[in-house]
Write an enzyme that holds these catalytic residues in place. Structure first.
Site, short mmCIF file in Angstrom:
data_model
loop_
_atom_site.label_atom_id
_atom_site.label_comp_id
_atom_site.label_asym_id
_atom_site.label_seq_id
_atom_site.Cartn_x
_atom_site.Cartn_y
_atom_site.Cartn_z
N ALA A 179 -3.47 9.04 -15.25
CA ALA A 179 -2.91 9.97 -14.28
C ALA A 179 -1.40 10.08 -14.42
O ALA A 179 -0.83 11.18 -14.33
CB ALA A 179 -3.28 9.53 -12.86
N HIS A 198 13.77 -15.19 -6.35
CA HIS A 198 12.89 -16.37 -6.27
C HIS A 198 12.43 -16.55 -4.84
O HIS A 198 13.22 -16.40 -3.91
CB HIS A 198 13.67 -17.60 -6.74
CG HIS A 198 12.90 -18.88 -6.60
ND1 HIS A 198 11.92 -19.26 -7.48
CD2 HIS A 198 12.97 -19.85 -5.65
CE1 HIS A 198 11.42 -20.42 -7.11
NE2 HIS A 198 12.05 -20.80 -6.00
#
Length: 464
Positions: free
Chosen positions: A319, A443
């Site tokens: 798509a 993180h």
């Protein structure tokens, strides 16, 4: 017969067609978009969106089922139940909202949208059959964006208990026994979802491995998960058809022996083919590439002012490729100098775990550029993956050995599809290993695995 005129006629309003229509309208091009059924095409109505809705519901149900037994998270629930009819209704609601959204976007851009079956009369005009009668549309330029349909095996025609992916996404009850013919991404995505909902699933694959387009490193975690879910995978096996009573599937095994498998439903998912029937292509003089329409780097066909985009132009039948082609073609029609110059088209397989590829595989990179370097970081060493119980999989980076330009990034893991754009962006912008390694990654996130893979390729991984 009513006659209409326009500068641009787009046939099909799937991801490529409606984006082309919207962008053309924004650029001031007098545009008509004709759609045979519902705006959004296969992707929105019976493909990408509804399948991901089913996958999500199945995963949530499977998680809840796992909490009925002692588990490491300490969560305890009673035996859950699922009303698949309600799930399908929820899925249909999402599809309806998106359908309406596409129509609204076309109108806002100034494009005219018509629901009806289009058929070429010649290279400049199309007859459209609508509920209100026939219309004749004359256009200066035409874009063919009719998409694709499931490929049908002659010995297993769709009907009754033999269903396509479209039929599988409309089931209102979970089949006790589901046979999936085809071990590609469509078959495994739906098969895995049904297994999580409680179906006994068997996959019959003609090739010697599942997901043949991916290498063994990427598919091994998926194969392990299929086994853990109790899905029986039969490789080197050919589906021959139903028995006389139509309650068993005849299968020829690799050693030549035959067996018959009982089923409640058979899902045939062996690929897709271009949807070009009943549109009058024989009235045109198009150069074909097999069953697909051949185009150049501007999506121009062999006929002047006739363009084609999306699945009708061949692989990769994705798509987001169609979307990019649709936007580019609209710019070209408006007078722009654009041409296809994409460095990569990311591909995502929504299995469990997911698979993402962008750019070249290690083998392809070596064949094209000679000496390469590769870095791989496993999610078993990633804190975020541990906290989400998604330790299966890894991120792998492939780069040139001489200048460290990144040629390809591949990954498999839970939720890894959300990093597909990051992978493609790095390749599109010509990033080097040092660029990725030197970028601060938040993180704790799975994206840290990309930085660590780059560090590994450079020879100084930190956390592995």
């Amino acid at each position: 017969m009513e006659e209409l005129n326009c500068d641009l006629l787009v046939i099909g309003s799937g991801p490529g067609g409606y984006v082309c229509g919207i962008r053309a309208g924004q650029l001031g091009v007098d545009t008509i978009v004709v759609e045979a059924r519902a705006h959004g095409g296969t992707c929105l109505n019976v493909g990408c969106i509804p399948s991901k809705a089913l996958i999500h519901a199945a995963e949530e149900f499977h998680k809840a089922t796992g909490f009925t037994a002692p588990n490491s998270l300490g969560i305890s629930v009673q035996a859950p139940e699922i009303d698949l009819g309600q799930t399908v209704a929820w899925k249909d609601g999402i599809v309806a909202r998106l359908n309406g959204g596409v129509g609204a976007l076309l109108r806002r851009a100034g494009a005219r949208a018509i629901i009806g079956q289009a058929r070429f009369r010649d290279g400049k005009s199309v007859i459209v059959k609508t509920d209100m009668g026939e219309q004749l549309i004359h256009a200066r330029r035409i874009v063919i964006a009719t998409g694709s349909v499931p490929f049908e095996i002659p010995s297993l025609p769709f009907g009754g208990d033999v269903i396509s992916s479209t039929g599988a996404l409309a089931l209102t009850s979970v089949p006790n026994r589901l046979i999936v013919v085809g071990g590609g991404y469509i078959g495994l995505e739906i098969g895995t979802a049904m297994a999580k909902l409680g179906s006994e699933v068997t996959v019959v694959e003609f090739a010697s491995k599942i997901l043949p387009q991916y290498d063994n490193e990427l598919t091994r975690p998926v194969a392990d998960r299929l086994e853990a879910l109790g899905i029986n995978v039969m490789l080197n096996a050919k589906a021959e058809g139903l028995n006389a009573d139509k309650d068993r599937l005849r299968v020829t095994l690799g050693d030549g022996e035959t067996t018959e498998l009982p089923f409640d439903k058979v899902l045939v998912a062996v690929g897709r083919k271009p949807c070009t029937q009943d549109v009058g292509l024989e009235e045109l003089s198009l150069r074909m590439n097999g069953a697909f329409i051949q185009v150049d780097d501007r999506c121009q066909t062999s006929m002047r002012d006739v363009y084609a985009i999306g699945d009708v132009t061949g692989e990769p039948m994705l798509a987001h490729r169609a979307i990019a082609q649709g936007e580019m073609t609209a710019e070209i029609v408006a007078g722009g100098p654009h041409a296809w110059d994409k460095q990569c088209i990311p591909a995502v397989c929504f299995t469990d775990p997911e698979i993402v590829t962008a750019g070249l595989s290690p083998e392809e990179a070596k064949a094209q550029f000679g000496e390469t370097v590769t870095g791989k970081f496993p999610f078993t060493a990633n804190g975020r993956a541990m906290t989400m119980e998604n330790e299966a999989g890894f991120i792998r980076v492939v780069a040139r050995a001489d200048n460290h330009v990144v040629l390809g990034i591949q990954a498999t893991g839970g939720g890894i599809s959300e990093l597909a754009a990051v992978f493609a962006h790095a390749i599109e912008m010509g990033a080097r290993l040092e660029d990725i390694a030197g970028t601060i990654h938040a993180h704790p996130t799975q994206s840290e695995g990309l930085q660590e893979a780059a560090l590994k390729a450079l020879g100084h991984a930190i956390h592995f």
